[in-house]
Scaffold this motif. Structure first.
Motif, mmCIF file in Angstrom:
data_model
loop_
_atom_site.group_PDB
_atom_site.id
_atom_site.type_symbol
_atom_site.label_atom_id
_atom_site.label_comp_id
_atom_site.label_asym_id
_atom_site.label_seq_id
_atom_site.Cartn_x
_atom_site.Cartn_y
_atom_site.Cartn_z
ATOM 1 N N ALA A 24 58.191 -63.464 96.024
ATOM 2 C CA ALA A 24 59.228 -62.896 96.675
ATOM 3 C C ALA A 24 60.343 -63.832 96.909
ATOM 4 N N THR A 27 61.748 -64.912 93.755
ATOM 5 C CA THR A 27 62.709 -63.760 93.214
ATOM 6 C C THR A 27 63.981 -63.808 93.820
ATOM 7 N N GLU A 31 67.517 -64.141 91.757
ATOM 8 C CA GLU A 31 68.455 -62.908 92.026
ATOM 9 C C GLU A 31 69.589 -62.691 93.060
ATOM 10 N N ARG A 32 69.006 -63.552 94.131
ATOM 11 C CA ARG A 32 70.195 -63.555 95.380
ATOM 12 C C ARG A 32 70.525 -62.041 95.759
ATOM 13 N N ARG A 33 69.526 -61.224 95.877
ATOM 14 C CA ARG A 33 69.972 -60.065 96.579
ATOM 15 C C ARG A 33 69.570 -59.557 97.777
ATOM 16 N N LYS A 35 68.512 -57.160 99.788
ATOM 17 C CA LYS A 35 67.168 -56.483 99.790
ATOM 18 C C LYS A 35 65.965 -57.405 99.735
ATOM 19 N N LEU A 36 65.905 -58.202 98.639
ATOM 20 C CA LEU A 36 64.866 -59.116 98.449
ATOM 21 C C LEU A 36 64.641 -60.215 99.640
ATOM 22 N N VAL A 39 62.605 -58.646 101.966
ATOM 23 C CA VAL A 39 61.349 -58.494 101.485
ATOM 24 C C VAL A 39 60.633 -59.613 101.633
ATOM 25 N N PHE A 43 57.352 -60.710 103.926
ATOM 26 C CA PHE A 43 56.022 -61.343 103.498
ATOM 27 C C PHE A 43 55.751 -62.755 104.138
ATOM 28 N N PHE A 81 60.671 -54.632 106.281
ATOM 29 C CA PHE A 81 60.488 -53.612 105.171
ATOM 30 C C PHE A 81 61.340 -52.460 105.267
ATOM 31 N N ASP A 89 72.110 -52.713 97.483
ATOM 32 C CA ASP A 89 72.767 -54.170 97.284
ATOM 33 C C ASP A 89 74.248 -53.857 96.373
ATOM 34 N N ARG B 81 67.603 -63.099 83.284
ATOM 35 C CA ARG B 81 67.475 -61.913 84.107
ATOM 36 C C ARG B 81 67.442 -60.586 83.240
ATOM 37 N N SER B 111 75.673 -49.749 90.782
ATOM 38 C CA SER B 111 75.998 -51.035 91.717
ATOM 39 C C SER B 111 75.289 -52.114 91.093
ATOM 40 N N THR B 112 73.877 -52.049 90.885
ATOM 41 C CA THR B 112 73.156 -52.933 90.205
ATOM 42 C C THR B 112 73.744 -53.623 88.973
ATOM 43 N N TRP B 115 76.648 -55.480 89.696
ATOM 44 C CA TRP B 115 76.129 -57.024 90.276
ATOM 45 C C TRP B 115 75.817 -57.792 88.916
ATOM 46 N N LYS B 119 77.838 -61.388 87.577
ATOM 47 C CA LYS B 119 76.958 -62.567 87.270
ATOM 48 C C LYS B 119 77.644 -63.154 85.670
ATOM 49 N N LEU B 161 58.421 -62.410 88.005
ATOM 50 C CA LEU B 161 59.645 -62.123 88.768
ATOM 51 C C LEU B 161 60.378 -60.751 88.551
ATOM 52 N N PHE B 164 58.399 -57.866 90.061
ATOM 53 C CA PHE B 164 58.625 -57.984 91.532
ATOM 54 C C PHE B 164 59.890 -57.116 91.946
ATOM 55 N N ALA B 165 61.225 -57.778 91.091
ATOM 56 C CA ALA B 165 62.396 -57.433 91.719
ATOM 57 C C ALA B 165 62.370 -55.712 91.253
ATOM 58 N N TRP B 168 61.640 -53.263 93.584
ATOM 59 C CA TRP B 168 62.631 -52.668 94.663
ATOM 60 C C TRP B 168 63.804 -51.982 94.369
#
Lengths: 89, 177
Positions: A24, A27, A31-33, A35-36, A39, A43, A81, A89, B81, B111-112, B115, B119, B161, B164-165, B168
């Protein structure tokens, strides 16, 4: 103190929680989000909670403090969570 | 364009895995279309991604160790990414797509997508062109992005990763590149 299967399971849970926290965190760094980030925090507290559990299994201490901390961590995990799920985001 | 990229990547990967592989061996691969093989090899040599030399009756191929320039490192970092990578592949195929079109194409929430686009804009890989109320996006160096897509290899950590991303990103439908 006998080393039973329950001790192994507690130890494995702790290691798994640490692994999930690491994934986590990596990630989030990539990603720098927001939401993460929640999370990752969840964890981290989950890992601390299982770590406390594991230490209690191996080095039993009496006292309500550990139990209170573990319950607080449990609440924080669920809270983080929930925030992660609600965060846009 | 996407098909060409896939074929070139496959050829590049084969040469990287089997240094010194020759034309006949490449032709024997069932997933390589023989007709276009020489054209792709010529392209990869011209772009200095591979080199060849004649060894008696065979022409052998090797990958070239490429020293990346600063902006190429930047593009490669963004290619790690999944969202950015899919946006770049789509922009290679259809220049000038807008946020909505890209969002539909890559299966991410607007929105994603926005984002990821920010970048890419900050990394100076793409440029935003305003057309009235709409914004369209174009690649600054499409040829370079195409070359780097051939070199890019997803690592186990990248895919871990990404997965995992993805967990969400509720609206995301994963698309493999």
């Amino acid at each position: 103190m006998p080393f039973g299967p329950d001790n192994i399971i507690v130890l494995l849970s702790s290691l798994l929680a640490l692994l999930l926290f690491t994934i986590a965190l990596l990630t989030y760094i990539r990603e720098r989000r927001r939401k993460l980030l929640f999370v990752t925090g969840a964890f981290l507290f989950y890992f601390l909670m299982t770590f406390l559990d594991a230490t209690e299994e191996f080095f039993p201490k009496n006292g309500d403090t550990i139990e209170f901390i573990a319950s607080s961590f449990n609440f924080i995990v669920l809270l983080l969570f929930s925030i992660a799920i609600l965060t846009k985001d | 364009m996407e098909l060409e990229l896939k074929v070139r990547r496959r050829i590049y990967d084969l040469i990287r895995t089997f240094p010194g592989i020759h034309l006949r061996e490449l032709e024997r691969r069932p997933d390589i279309v023989i007709g276009s093989l020489q054209y792709h090899l010529h392209y990869l040599e011209k772009k200095r991604l591979i080199y060849s030399f004649k060894d008696e009756e065979f022409v052998r191929y090797f990958t070239r160790d490429r020293i990346l320039e600063e902006n190429e490192k930047n593009i490669l970092a963004l290619l790690r990414r999944t969202g950015c990578r899919h946006i770049l592949i789509n922009l290679l195929q259809n220049e000038g797509m807008n946020n909505g079109e890209l969002s539909n194409a890559i299966g991410l929430a607007p929105s994603t997508t926005s984002w990821h686009l920010n970048k890419l804009l900050r990394g100076q890989v793409i440029t935003k062109i305003k057309n009235g109320r709409e914004s369209h996006f174009v690649l600054n160096e499409p040829e370079r992005v195409a070359e780097l897509l051939i070199c890019y290899k997803e690592s186990f950590l990248d895919s871990l990763l990404d997965n995992f991303a993805e967990m969400w990103d509720l609206k995301k439908a994963r698309k493999k590149d």
